[in-house]
Scaffold this active site. Structure first.
Site, PDB file in Angstrom:
ATOM      1  N   LEU A 100       0.851  -1.193   0.000  1.00  0.00           N
ATOM      2  CA  LEU A 100       0.000   0.000   0.000  1.00  0.00           C
ATOM      3  C   LEU A 100       0.883   1.239   0.000  1.00  0.00           C
ATOM      4  O   LEU A 100       1.708   1.420   0.898  1.00  0.00           O
ATOM      5  CB  LEU A 100      -0.916   0.017   1.227  1.00  0.00           C
TER       6      LEU A 100
ATOM      7  N   ARG B  93       1.750  15.221   5.929  1.00  0.00           N
ATOM      8  CA  ARG B  93       2.520  15.719   7.078  1.00  0.00           C
ATOM      9  C   ARG B  93       4.025  15.796   6.825  1.00  0.00           C
ATOM     10  O   ARG B  93       4.760  16.376   7.614  1.00  0.00           O
ATOM     11  CB  ARG B  93       2.227  14.858   8.318  1.00  0.00           C
TER      12      ARG B  93
ATOM     13  N   THR C 237      -7.889   1.499   3.808  1.00  0.00           N
ATOM     14  CA  THR C 237      -6.931   0.425   3.522  1.00  0.00           C
ATOM     15  C   THR C 237      -7.601  -0.763   2.830  1.00  0.00           C
ATOM     16  O   THR C 237      -6.996  -1.417   1.980  1.00  0.00           O
ATOM     17  CB  THR C 237      -6.255  -0.047   4.823  1.00  0.00           C
TER      18      THR C 237
ATOM     19  N   ASN D 195      -2.496  -3.467  16.197  1.00  0.00           N
ATOM     20  CA  ASN D 195      -2.380  -3.981  14.831  1.00  0.00           C
ATOM     21  C   ASN D 195      -1.277  -3.222  14.108  1.00  0.00           C
ATOM     22  O   ASN D 195      -1.310  -2.005  14.034  1.00  0.00           O
ATOM     23  CB  ASN D 195      -3.728  -3.764  14.123  1.00  0.00           C
TER      24      ASN D 195
ATOM     25  N   ASN E 194       5.193   9.087   9.084  1.00  0.00           N
ATOM     26  CA  ASN E 194       4.170  10.047   8.666  1.00  0.00           C
ATOM     27  C   ASN E 194       4.721  11.460   8.547  1.00  0.00           C
ATOM     28  O   ASN E 194       4.224  12.261   7.780  1.00  0.00           O
ATOM     29  CB  ASN E 194       3.000  10.048   9.657  1.00  0.00           C
TER      30      ASN E 194
ATOM     31  N   TYR F  83      43.516  16.508 -19.495  1.00  0.00           N
ATOM     32  CA  TYR F  83      42.344  16.980 -20.244  1.00  0.00           C
ATOM     33  C   TYR F  83      42.721  18.221 -21.034  1.00  0.00           C
ATOM     34  O   TYR F  83      43.251  19.192 -20.468  1.00  0.00           O
ATOM     35  CB  TYR F  83      41.246  17.297 -19.219  1.00  0.00           C
TER      36      TYR F  83
ATOM     37  N   SER G 132      58.765  18.359  -7.216  1.00  0.00           N
ATOM     38  CA  SER G 132      57.581  19.090  -6.771  1.00  0.00           C
ATOM     39  C   SER G 132      57.067  20.052  -7.832  1.00  0.00           C
ATOM     40  O   SER G 132      57.836  20.600  -8.629  1.00  0.00           O
ATOM     41  CB  SER G 132      57.903  19.896  -5.515  1.00  0.00           C
TER      42      SER G 132
ATOM     43  N   ALA H 294      62.036  19.688 -10.350  1.00  0.00           N
ATOM     44  CA  ALA H 294      60.900  20.419  -9.771  1.00  0.00           C
ATOM     45  C   ALA H 294      60.465  21.543 -10.695  1.00  0.00           C
ATOM     46  O   ALA H 294      61.281  22.159 -11.380  1.00  0.00           O
ATOM     47  CB  ALA H 294      61.287  20.971  -8.406  1.00  0.00           C
TER      48      ALA H 294
HETATM   49  C1  UD1 Z   1      -4.055   1.306   9.985  1.00  0.00           C
HETATM   50  C2  UD1 Z   1      -4.909   0.184  10.537  1.00  0.00           C
HETATM   51  C3  UD1 Z   1      -4.706   0.127  12.057  1.00  0.00           C
HETATM   52  C4  UD1 Z   1      -3.235  -0.074  12.376  1.00  0.00           C
HETATM   53  C5  UD1 Z   1      -2.408   1.027  11.711  1.00  0.00           C
HETATM   54  C6  UD1 Z   1      -0.939   0.735  11.865  1.00  0.00           C
HETATM   55  C7  UD1 Z   1      -6.871   0.076   9.097  1.00  0.00           C
HETATM   56  C8  UD1 Z   1      -8.296   0.394   8.988  1.00  0.00           C
HETATM   57  N1  UD1 Z   1      -6.286   0.447  10.243  1.00  0.00           N
HETATM   58  O1  UD1 Z   1      -4.570   2.502  10.509  1.00  0.00           O
HETATM   59  O2  UD1 Z   1      -5.445  -0.946  12.595  1.00  0.00           O
HETATM   60  O3  UD1 Z   1      -3.042  -0.040  13.774  1.00  0.00           O
HETATM   61  O4  UD1 Z   1      -2.687   1.092  10.295  1.00  0.00           O
HETATM   62  O5  UD1 Z   1      -0.200   1.830  11.419  1.00  0.00           O
HETATM   63  O6  UD1 Z   1      -6.300  -0.535   8.219  1.00  0.00           O
HETATM   64  N2  UD1 Z   1      -3.481   3.716   2.438  1.00  0.00           N
HETATM   65  C9  UD1 Z   1      -3.736   3.626   1.092  1.00  0.00           C
HETATM   66  N3  UD1 Z   1      -4.983   3.889   0.640  1.00  0.00           N
HETATM   67  C10 UD1 Z   1      -5.999   4.232   1.473  1.00  0.00           C
HETATM   68  C11 UD1 Z   1      -5.722   4.329   2.844  1.00  0.00           C
HETATM   69  C12 UD1 Z   1      -4.473   4.050   3.309  1.00  0.00           C
HETATM   70  O7  UD1 Z   1      -2.848   3.325   0.299  1.00  0.00           O
HETATM   71  O8  UD1 Z   1      -7.108   4.447   0.971  1.00  0.00           O
HETATM   72  C13 UD1 Z   1      -2.129   3.435   2.946  1.00  0.00           C
HETATM   73  C14 UD1 Z   1      -1.517   4.673   3.554  1.00  0.00           C
HETATM   74  O9  UD1 Z   1      -0.720   5.348   2.567  1.00  0.00           O
HETATM   75  C15 UD1 Z   1      -0.644   4.110   4.647  1.00  0.00           C
HETATM   76  C16 UD1 Z   1      -1.364   2.834   5.057  1.00  0.00           C
HETATM   77  O10 UD1 Z   1      -2.225   2.509   3.994  1.00  0.00           O
HETATM   78  O11 UD1 Z   1       0.620   3.742   4.159  1.00  0.00           O
HETATM   79  C17 UD1 Z   1      -2.088   2.949   6.372  1.00  0.00           C
HETATM   80  O12 UD1 Z   1      -3.111   3.891   6.219  1.00  0.00           O
HETATM   81  P1  UD1 Z   1      -3.562   4.837   7.411  1.00  0.00           P
HETATM   82  O13 UD1 Z   1      -4.667   5.653   6.964  1.00  0.00           O
HETATM   83  O14 UD1 Z   1      -2.371   5.516   7.967  1.00  0.00           O
HETATM   84  O15 UD1 Z   1      -4.096   3.764   8.449  1.00  0.00           O
HETATM   85  P2  UD1 Z   1      -4.219   3.978   9.984  1.00  0.00           P
HETATM   86  O16 UD1 Z   1      -5.378   4.839  10.256  1.00  0.00           O
HETATM   87  O17 UD1 Z   1      -2.935   4.383  10.578  1.00  0.00           O
HETATM   88 CA    CA Z   2      -1.005   5.301   9.886  1.00  0.00          CA
END
Ligand code: UD1
Ligand code: CA
Length: 452
Positions: free
Chosen positions: A7, A14, A78, A165, A223, A383, A401, A419
């Protein structure tokens, strides 16, 4: 059979940077490059990367890699991200779900996850933390995982749970095809949560496997720039520890940076603020002084490098004395017992056994034989403004030198150059060559006056 799904669609707002987050560097490599490198070590059948924001720059950076790209135009969560892969995802084998901004998860930890997930068809990496704020909580009953509840959806009791998680899972592809279409966004954030597949697995009667990472930094995400800098420090500290366990004497492990790979012999000593980049090999008893930067180089046993020397693609023999303030550029090849002193630059040049260039010299496109002495301030003029030419210096030569050797030119074995010479013709073996403008003196000399 493993498909790695990464992902990487998040904006990374940020970071406050024009560069997409997954291209931000850690140990000089983009965050995503670390993940891809690990995926390859696991011999993943396919690497599928989900991109969104800054997608073109990301794809371009990895144009030479065997990667499949899937677009997630709108970031709806996600679970939605992984849904995007369904049209291309196979139906057999497993998907290992990783993140472009969680760069340091190790091959060993992922291998354990794969092994643990094989039987049940779903496994995940969880972690006990002191402050679980913001993370999804692992809800267990009788020790078995029942669900993941996001912080924003958690009740007070669930908020007390300190097992979180990490977001990294290994799931059977067949199950993903079953579960992902059933996700809903009926939650506090209005997102399609990937975490909801865990409750679906439980409903299907599956037991969810879980493992912990060996090191907490493996599952840390980036982040903002603060987290990036902290993770860089944790990684450097870890690498320094590994090297010390291999017997390297780091004068201060908190002031050492490895941006690549380093293989080392015994009793290597590295002073503070040394940076090692790319792929380097260092033999036994090598000493590296403070502030050196060494990239893609090989240094044989017993060589001592004084402070603030800079190497790039150099091959250095045994028992050399180099620096301080020496610069070895690509294809500098030094035999054994060579001395390269301060403000000496060596590029595309071989230097033979026991030869010395101790002060203020440029050796470019040259070869120097054995036991030759290159005097202070010698320059190979390689060169002419358009083309480069070679300077050949034999064995036992003595270059006085402040000489300029205008290439193409060769200095024979045992030859001596006076030199201050500007050598434009070959010098025979054992000859003395002096090429200077004739002495000229004019009495009562008036210097030019500034015009009014
Ligand atoms: C997610 C988990 C959470 C976990 C945490 C760990 C879910 C719902 N929650 O939360 O349980 O503790 O990660 O860091 O999965 N991304 C995409 N597309 C999207 C959304 C996210 O590519 O539509 C990518 C983001 O770029 C990022 C990652 O997925 O790299 C995590 O997304 P983020 O929104 O940060 O999830 P959290 O809310 O932190
Ligand atoms: Ca996150």
């Amino acid at each position: 059979m493993i498909d790695v799904v990464i992902l990487a669609a998040g904006k990374g707002t940020r970071m406050k940077s024009a560069l997409p987050k997954v291209l931000q560097p850690l140990a000089k490599q983009p965050l995503l490059a670390h993940v891809i490198h690990t995926a390859k070590q696991l011999h993943a059948e396919r690497i599928i990367t989900i991109y969104g924001h800054g997608g073109d720059a990301v794809k371009q950076r990895f144009a030479n890699e065997q990667i499949e790209w899937v677009e997630q135009a709108e970031q709806l969560g996600t679970g939605h991200a992984v849904q995007m892969t369904l049209p291309v995802l196979g139906r057999s084998g497993f998907a290992l779900i990783l993140y472009g901004d969680v760069p340091l998860v190790s091959k060993a930890t992922l291998q354990r996850l794969l092994d643990a997930s094989k039987d049940s068809g779903i496994g995940m990496i969880t972690l006990e933390v002191a402050d679980p704020t913001g993370y999804g909580r692992i809800v267990r009953e009788n020790g078995l995982i029942q669900a993941i509840v996001e912080h924003k959806d958690a009740n007070d009791a669930q908020k007390q749970i300190t097992e979180i998680n990490t977001g990294i899972y290994c799931v059977s592809n067949e199950k993903l095809h079953q579960w992902l279409p059933k996700l809903s966004n009926n939650n506090a954030q209005g997102e399609y949560y990937l975490t909801d597949i865990v409750a679906m697995a439980v409903q299907d009667g599956l037991e969810i496997a879980s493992i912990a990472p060996e090191y907490a930094f493996e599952v840390e995400g980036v982040n903002d720039r603060l987290q990036l800098a902290n993770l860089e420090r944790e990684w450097q500290r870890y690498q320094a520890e590994q090297l010390m366990r291999q017997g390297v004497h780091l004068i201060d492990p908190s002031r050492f940076d490895l941006r690549g790979t380093l293989s080392v012999g015994q009793d290597v000593e590295i002073d503070i603020n040394v940076i090692i980049e790319g792929d380097c090999t260092i033999g036994d008893n090598v000493k590296i002084g403070a502030g050196c930067v060494i990239k893609d180089s090989t240094i044989a046993s017993g060589t001592v490098i004084q402070p603030y020397s800079v190497f790039d693609q150099a091959i250095v023999g045994e028992n050399n004395q180099i620096g301080p303030f020496a610069r070895l550029r690509p294809n500098a090849r030094l035999a054994d017992e060579v001395h390269i002193g301060n403000f000496v630059e060596v590029k595309n040049t071989t230097v033979g056994l026991r030869s010395k260039a101790n002060h203020f010299t440029y050796l470019g496109d040259a070869s120097v034989g054995q036991d030759s002495n290159i005097g202070a301030g010698t320059i190979t003029c390689n060169y002419d403004g358009a083309n480069k030419f070679k300077t050949t210096i034999g064995d036992r030569a003595f270059i006085g030198s402040n000489s300029s050797l205008v290439a193409p030119v060769s200095i024979g074995n045992g030859a001596t150059v006076g030199a201050g010479s500007v050598i434009t013709q070959d010098v025979e073996a054992n000859a003395l060559a002096v090429e200077r403008s004739k002495q000229f003196q004019k009495g009562n000399y008036q210097r030019p006056q500034k015009q009014k």
